[in-house]
Scaffold this motif. Structure first.
Motif, mmCIF file in Angstrom:
data_model
loop_
_atom_site.group_PDB
_atom_site.id
_atom_site.type_symbol
_atom_site.label_atom_id
_atom_site.label_comp_id
_atom_site.label_asym_id
_atom_site.label_seq_id
_atom_site.Cartn_x
_atom_site.Cartn_y
_atom_site.Cartn_z
ATOM 1 N N UNK A 173 0.868 -1.186 0.000
ATOM 2 C CA UNK A 173 0.000 0.000 0.000
ATOM 3 C C UNK A 173 0.903 1.233 0.000
ATOM 4 N N UNK A 174 0.652 2.165 -0.930
ATOM 5 C CA UNK A 174 1.399 3.432 -0.973
ATOM 6 C C UNK A 174 0.420 4.567 -0.727
ATOM 7 N N UNK A 175 0.708 5.371 0.310
ATOM 8 C CA UNK A 175 -0.216 6.446 0.693
ATOM 9 C C UNK A 175 0.536 7.772 0.696
ATOM 10 N N UNK A 176 -0.048 8.781 0.049
ATOM 11 C CA UNK A 176 0.570 10.122 -0.004
ATOM 12 C C UNK A 176 -0.265 11.056 0.861
ATOM 13 N N UNK A 177 0.403 11.771 1.765
ATOM 14 C CA UNK A 177 -0.331 12.625 2.716
ATOM 15 C C UNK A 177 0.273 14.038 2.728
ATOM 16 N N UNK A 178 -0.564 15.042 2.461
ATOM 17 C CA UNK A 178 -0.158 16.432 2.667
ATOM 18 C C UNK A 178 0.908 16.948 1.728
ATOM 19 N N UNK A 179 0.831 16.548 0.450
ATOM 20 C CA UNK A 179 1.795 17.098 -0.504
ATOM 21 C C UNK A 179 1.084 17.494 -1.792
ATOM 22 N N UNK A 207 -7.379 18.035 -3.804
ATOM 23 C CA UNK A 207 -6.690 17.212 -4.806
ATOM 24 C C UNK A 207 -5.338 17.806 -5.199
ATOM 25 N N UNK A 208 -4.308 16.978 -5.190
ATOM 26 C CA UNK A 208 -2.970 17.445 -5.569
ATOM 27 C C UNK A 208 -2.852 17.418 -7.096
ATOM 28 N N UNK A 209 -1.667 17.828 -7.572
ATOM 29 C CA UNK A 209 -1.461 17.886 -9.034
ATOM 30 C C UNK A 209 -1.533 16.499 -9.653
ATOM 31 N N UNK A 210 -1.246 15.438 -8.869
ATOM 32 C CA UNK A 210 -1.305 14.088 -9.472
ATOM 33 C C UNK A 210 -2.389 13.239 -8.816
ATOM 34 N N UNK A 211 -3.455 13.915 -8.366
ATOM 35 C CA UNK A 211 -4.570 13.201 -7.704
ATOM 36 C C UNK A 211 -5.133 12.105 -8.602
ATOM 37 N N UNK A 212 -5.139 12.355 -9.911
ATOM 38 C CA UNK A 212 -5.753 11.400 -10.863
ATOM 39 C C UNK A 212 -4.999 10.072 -10.929
ATOM 40 N N UNK A 213 -3.786 10.060 -10.377
ATOM 41 C CA UNK A 213 -2.964 8.842 -10.449
ATOM 42 C C UNK A 213 -3.248 7.892 -9.281
ATOM 43 N N UNK A 214 -4.035 8.332 -8.314
ATOM 44 C CA UNK A 214 -4.275 7.504 -7.128
ATOM 45 C C UNK A 214 -5.562 6.689 -7.287
ATOM 46 N N UNK A 215 -5.548 5.448 -6.799
ATOM 47 C CA UNK A 215 -6.761 4.630 -6.932
ATOM 48 C C UNK A 215 -7.798 4.984 -5.878
ATOM 49 N N UNK A 216 -7.391 5.681 -4.816
ATOM 50 C CA UNK A 216 -8.345 6.081 -3.779
ATOM 51 C C UNK A 216 -7.906 7.446 -3.233
ATOM 52 N N UNK A 217 -8.862 8.253 -2.856
ATOM 53 C CA UNK A 217 -8.520 9.579 -2.328
ATOM 54 C C UNK A 217 -9.474 9.926 -1.180
ATOM 55 N N UNK A 218 -8.942 10.706 -0.219
ATOM 56 C CA UNK A 218 -9.798 11.269 0.841
ATOM 57 C C UNK A 218 -9.293 12.682 1.097
ATOM 58 N N UNK A 219 -10.206 13.626 1.224
ATOM 59 C CA UNK A 219 -9.782 15.021 1.381
ATOM 60 C C UNK A 219 -10.348 15.623 2.660
ATOM 61 N N UNK A 220 -9.485 16.420 3.278
ATOM 62 C CA UNK A 220 -9.851 17.101 4.521
ATOM 63 C C UNK A 220 -8.575 17.408 5.298
ATOM 64 N N UNK A 221 -8.690 18.068 6.466
ATOM 65 C CA UNK A 221 -7.508 18.382 7.271
ATOM 66 C C UNK A 221 -6.846 17.084 7.758
ATOM 67 N N UNK A 222 -5.532 17.050 7.732
ATOM 68 C CA UNK A 222 -4.803 15.826 8.095
ATOM 69 C C UNK A 222 -5.132 15.356 9.509
ATOM 70 N N UNK A 223 -5.368 16.290 10.416
ATOM 71 C CA UNK A 223 -5.627 15.872 11.805
ATOM 72 C C UNK A 223 -6.987 15.177 11.939
#
Ligand code: APR
Length: 237
Positions: A173-179, A207-223
């Motif tokens: 699993x690869x997860x990108x957070x806050x970039x 959504x980040x500049x490469x949001x379309x490359x992720x198979x799943x996304x969740x948006x909101x404040x990291x905390x």
């Protein structure tokens, strides 16, 4: 899915709610400084005093900020996954120490660490406990004027790239957070993960500049979204 190996890429958004400035949001660092002046070898060569004061200011603010719920949740994830025989690797673009202070252990600082200096004469990397200047002496080789911030500048090779790629290519699993996904090679990690069939997810304020490359996304404040995500992963284990 029993997740065994999780790789997490973080950016400044994971530290934003601790009071650490991001780079490209409104009021971000690159809206106040020209990165060419303070985050390139050329900038350091032409005005080392300006660069030292830029990093001294950011370094002196570190003790006044605390890890937030996102850092603490990621440390909990590392402990839970490890206790079930897996592992978590955090590859961070951040130069603050909030992942470690939040309890994470397996952290790769691909852009270096604000709290350290590196000697351009002997390559010694040391904790930097005093404001650095062009006169500061290296405690290893005693050369004066050879210390610089242990931070990777634009045009320089990020650190721990072999370890990072090994981790990503063998992850479950690869997860990108806050970039924002605007700086390579970090912004390309999701493509490498996807190419070998690793599940990918983006957790971000927007959504980040490469949001379309992720198979799943969740948006909101990291905390908010990171602790919820960690709870969901731990429940599945
Ligand atoms: N919660 C979650 N995400 C957030 C939050 C928050 N509270 N606040 C901001 N963000 C998101 C923004 O939406 C943005 O996508 O964090 C991201 C911050 O993006 P940048 O400011 O570009 O920072 P980052 O992606 O870390 O920059 C990467 O660029 O200048 C270089 O070396 C520097 O490591 C840095 C790299």
């Amino acid at each position: 899915m029993v997740t065994k190996k999780i790789v997490i890429l973080t950016g400044s958004g994971v530290s934003a709610e601790s009071g650490v400035a991001t780079f490209r949001d409104q009021g971000g660092i690159w809206t106040q400084y020209d990165y060419r002046d303070v985050a390139t070898p050329e900038g350091f060569a032409s005005n080392p005093g300006l660069v030292h004061s830029f990093y001294n200011d950011r370094r002196s603010a570190l003790p006044n900020v605390e890890p937030n719920a996102a850092h603490i949740a990621l440390a909990k994830l590392e402990r839970e996954v490890e206790s079930s025989g897996g592992n978590v690797t955090i590859i961070t673009q951040n130069v603050d120490d909030l992942h470690e202070r939040g309890g994470s252990v397996n952290v790769l600082h691909m852009h270096g660490e604000l709290s350290k200096s590196i000697c351009t004469n002997c390559n010694a990397i040391r904790k930097c406990n005093v404001p650095m200047s062009i006169e500061t002496m290296c405690s290893e080789c005693s050369r004066s004027g050879s210390l610089r911030p242990y931070v990777v500048w634009f045009g320089e090779m990020p650190r721990f790239m072999d370890e990072a790629m090994d981790a990503i290519l063998s992850a479950d699993f690869f997860v990108s957070i806050g970039t924002s996904g605007s700086v390579y090679p970090a912004a390309g990690f999701v493509s490498h993960a996807h190419a070998v069939g690793v599940a990918t997810m983006e957790l971000n304020l927007e959504p980040s500049e490469n949001a379309h490359l992720f198979s799943d996304t969740q948006y909101g404040p990291a905390t908010e979204i990171v602790p919820d995500w960690v709870e969901a992963v731990v429940r599945q284990m």
